[in-house]
Design a protein around this motif. Structure first.
Motif, mmCIF file in Angstrom:
data_model
loop_
_atom_site.group_PDB
_atom_site.id
_atom_site.type_symbol
_atom_site.label_atom_id
_atom_site.label_comp_id
_atom_site.label_asym_id
_atom_site.label_seq_id
_atom_site.Cartn_x
_atom_site.Cartn_y
_atom_site.Cartn_z
ATOM 1 N N PRO A 40 0.789 -1.236 0.000
ATOM 2 C CA PRO A 40 0.000 0.000 0.000
ATOM 3 C C PRO A 40 0.822 1.288 0.000
ATOM 4 C CG PRO A 40 -0.029 -0.983 2.162
ATOM 5 C CD PRO A 40 0.699 -1.947 1.264
ATOM 6 N N GLU A 41 2.142 1.172 0.111
ATOM 7 C CA GLU A 41 2.985 2.368 0.164
ATOM 8 C C GLU A 41 4.090 2.333 -0.887
ATOM 9 O OE1 GLU A 41 4.282 2.357 4.239
ATOM 10 O OE2 GLU A 41 2.405 3.238 4.927
ATOM 11 N N PHE A 42 3.790 1.786 -2.061
ATOM 12 C CA PHE A 42 4.772 1.724 -3.139
ATOM 13 C C PHE A 42 5.107 3.138 -3.608
ATOM 14 C CE2 PHE A 42 5.896 1.504 -7.652
ATOM 15 C CZ PHE A 42 6.916 0.567 -7.622
ATOM 16 N N THR A 43 6.388 3.392 -3.856
ATOM 17 C CA THR A 43 6.846 4.722 -4.256
ATOM 18 C C THR A 43 7.838 4.624 -5.404
ATOM 19 O OG1 THR A 43 6.690 5.422 -1.948
ATOM 20 C CG2 THR A 43 7.884 6.862 -3.416
ATOM 21 N N THR A 44 7.710 5.544 -6.338
ATOM 22 C CA THR A 44 8.684 5.717 -7.407
ATOM 23 C C THR A 44 8.739 7.207 -7.725
ATOM 24 O OG1 THR A 44 9.375 4.886 -9.575
ATOM 25 C CG2 THR A 44 7.028 5.345 -9.293
ATOM 26 N N LYS A 74 9.942 -7.469 -1.093
ATOM 27 C CA LYS A 74 9.917 -6.164 -0.417
ATOM 28 C C LYS A 74 11.112 -5.312 -0.849
ATOM 29 C CE LYS A 74 11.566 -5.681 3.662
ATOM 30 N NZ LYS A 74 11.918 -5.710 5.070
ATOM 31 N N LEU A 75 12.293 -5.902 -0.917
ATOM 32 C CA LEU A 75 13.477 -5.162 -1.342
ATOM 33 C C LEU A 75 13.382 -4.751 -2.808
ATOM 34 C CD1 LEU A 75 16.141 -7.316 0.504
ATOM 35 C CD2 LEU A 75 15.537 -4.943 1.039
ATOM 36 N N PHE A 76 12.862 -5.632 -3.655
ATOM 37 C CA PHE A 76 12.668 -5.313 -5.068
ATOM 38 C C PHE A 76 11.722 -4.125 -5.223
ATOM 39 C CE2 PHE A 76 9.902 -6.413 -8.856
ATOM 40 C CZ PHE A 76 10.748 -5.893 -9.817
ATOM 41 N N LEU A 77 10.577 -4.183 -4.542
ATOM 42 C CA LEU A 77 9.620 -3.080 -4.645
ATOM 43 C C LEU A 77 10.215 -1.790 -4.071
ATOM 44 C CD1 LEU A 77 6.281 -4.905 -3.736
ATOM 45 C CD2 LEU A 77 7.179 -4.343 -6.017
ATOM 46 N N GLY A 78 10.957 -1.889 -2.992
ATOM 47 C CA GLY A 78 11.599 -0.709 -2.405
ATOM 48 C C GLY A 78 12.637 -0.090 -3.310
ATOM 49 N N SER A 79 13.223 -0.882 -4.202
ATOM 50 C CA SER A 79 14.269 -0.366 -5.088
ATOM 51 C C SER A 79 13.738 0.626 -6.121
ATOM 52 C CB SER A 79 14.971 -1.527 -5.805
ATOM 53 O OG SER A 79 14.143 -2.101 -6.796
ATOM 54 N N PHE A 80 12.421 0.710 -6.268
ATOM 55 C CA PHE A 80 11.819 1.673 -7.195
ATOM 56 C C PHE A 80 11.795 3.085 -6.591
ATOM 57 C CE2 PHE A 80 10.319 -2.230 -8.998
ATOM 58 C CZ PHE A 80 10.130 -1.968 -10.343
ATOM 59 N N ARG A 81 12.012 3.194 -5.294
ATOM 60 C CA ARG A 81 11.822 4.448 -4.570
ATOM 61 C C ARG A 81 12.560 5.633 -5.190
ATOM 62 N NH1 ARG A 81 12.907 4.242 1.647
ATOM 63 N NH2 ARG A 81 14.683 3.118 0.845
ATOM 64 N N ASN A 82 13.769 5.434 -5.665
ATOM 65 C CA ASN A 82 14.561 6.532 -6.222
ATOM 66 C C ASN A 82 14.758 6.407 -7.730
ATOM 67 O OD1 ASN A 82 15.002 7.856 -3.707
ATOM 68 N ND2 ASN A 82 16.451 6.238 -3.193
ATOM 69 N N GLN A 83 13.864 5.655 -8.378
ATOM 70 C CA GLN A 83 13.981 5.441 -9.812
ATOM 71 C C GLN A 83 12.814 6.106 -10.539
ATOM 72 O OE1 GLN A 83 16.643 3.694 -11.270
ATOM 73 N NE2 GLN A 83 17.360 3.960 -9.181
ATOM 74 N N PRO A 84 13.085 6.796 -11.633
ATOM 75 C CA PRO A 84 11.980 7.366 -12.414
ATOM 76 C C PRO A 84 11.266 6.283 -13.212
ATOM 77 C CG PRO A 84 14.085 7.911 -13.427
ATOM 78 C CD PRO A 84 14.396 7.179 -12.151
ATOM 79 N N GLY A 85 9.947 6.411 -13.309
ATOM 80 C CA GLY A 85 9.190 5.460 -14.107
ATOM 81 C C GLY A 85 7.739 5.870 -14.239
ATOM 82 N N PHE A 86 7.198 5.669 -15.420
ATOM 83 C CA PHE A 86 5.775 5.917 -15.625
ATOM 84 C C PHE A 86 4.981 4.820 -14.923
ATOM 85 C CE2 PHE A 86 7.487 8.287 -19.277
ATOM 86 C CZ PHE A 86 6.842 9.499 -19.076
ATOM 87 N N HIS A 87 3.766 5.148 -14.525
ATOM 88 C CA HIS A 87 2.921 4.195 -13.807
ATOM 89 C C HIS A 87 2.789 2.883 -14.570
ATOM 90 C CE1 HIS A 87 2.151 7.639 -11.425
ATOM 91 N NE2 HIS A 87 0.955 7.961 -11.865
ATOM 92 N N VAL A 123 -3.544 0.875 -13.230
ATOM 93 C CA VAL A 123 -2.946 0.048 -14.270
ATOM 94 C C VAL A 123 -3.113 -1.414 -13.861
ATOM 95 C CG1 VAL A 123 -0.842 -0.504 -15.553
ATOM 96 C CG2 VAL A 123 -1.247 1.850 -14.764
ATOM 97 N N PHE A 124 -3.609 -2.240 -14.793
ATOM 98 C CA PHE A 124 -3.853 -3.659 -14.522
ATOM 99 C C PHE A 124 -3.175 -4.506 -15.586
ATOM 100 C CE2 PHE A 124 -7.516 -1.115 -13.236
ATOM 101 C CZ PHE A 124 -7.538 -1.366 -11.877
ATOM 102 N N TRP A 125 -2.579 -5.616 -15.157
ATOM 103 C CA TRP A 125 -1.936 -6.541 -16.093
ATOM 104 C C TRP A 125 -2.087 -7.945 -15.547
ATOM 105 C CZ3 TRP A 125 2.067 -10.114 -15.825
ATOM 106 C CH2 TRP A 125 2.555 -10.577 -17.058
ATOM 107 N N GLN A 126 -2.273 -8.899 -16.456
ATOM 108 C CA GLN A 126 -2.273 -10.299 -16.045
ATOM 109 C C GLN A 126 -1.576 -11.130 -17.102
ATOM 110 O OE1 GLN A 126 -6.344 -11.424 -15.350
ATOM 111 N NE2 GLN A 126 -6.741 -11.879 -17.476
ATOM 112 N N SER A 127 -1.075 -12.274 -16.667
ATOM 113 C CA SER A 127 -0.266 -13.117 -17.540
ATOM 114 C C SER A 127 -1.086 -13.917 -18.544
ATOM 115 C CB SER A 127 0.578 -14.072 -16.701
ATOM 116 O OG SER A 127 -0.251 -14.929 -15.939
#
Length: 148
Positions: A40-44, A74-87, A123-127
């Protein structure tokens, strides 16, 4: 099991590309069940302004031979914190990486992004098509309503 993070001190990776996800054997092989992770607290960062963007991510998957280890996720998702990226790039990229590496029977991700410029973006995606008989609960994140 060759977990790089479980039970060890691990630093936050500098980028999603440097993050290593750990996968462990599925403890219930051959059974059809759903695993859910909510972040619930994902950041980029906005790739245009550099300002922070926030999302509530929900990842659902039906395991195949392996499951993703939660600390590495958790570490993978946290690694987006300082990375630019479109939703769209972040949400779909996370889903694709997990699918390509873990090879679940099925995976979906919902990215419920907080407003940028006054417009919330989901944004929604499924395999692919979910396996027959898989219980798919609602992701439980309401559409953005603001204060109203």
């Amino acid at each position: 099991m060759d977990a790089k993070h479980l039970g060890k001190t691990s630093a936050l990776p500098a980028s999603p590309e440097e993050a290593e996800l750990d996968y462990v054997p599925n403890p219930r092989p051959g059974e059809l069940y759903l695993v859910r992770f909510a972040a619930p607290e994902f950041t980029t960062l906005c790739p245009v302004t550099g300002q922070p963007d926030f999302a509530h991510l929900v990842i659902d998957y039906a395991p195949g031979e392996t499951i993703v280890e939660s600390k590495s996720l958790k570490l993978f998702l946290g690694s987006f914190r300082n990375q630019p990226g479109f939703h769209e790039g972040c949400t779909v990229g996370i889903g694709r990486r997990l699918t390509e590496e873990m090879q679940p029977q099925w995976l979906r991700i919902g990215g419920y992004w907080y407003p940028r410029g006054g417009i919330p973006i989901d944004v929604f995606w499924q395999s692919g098509t979910p396996p027959e008989g898989l219980w798919l609960p609602d992701q439980g994140v309401p559409s953005y309503r603001g204060r109203g």
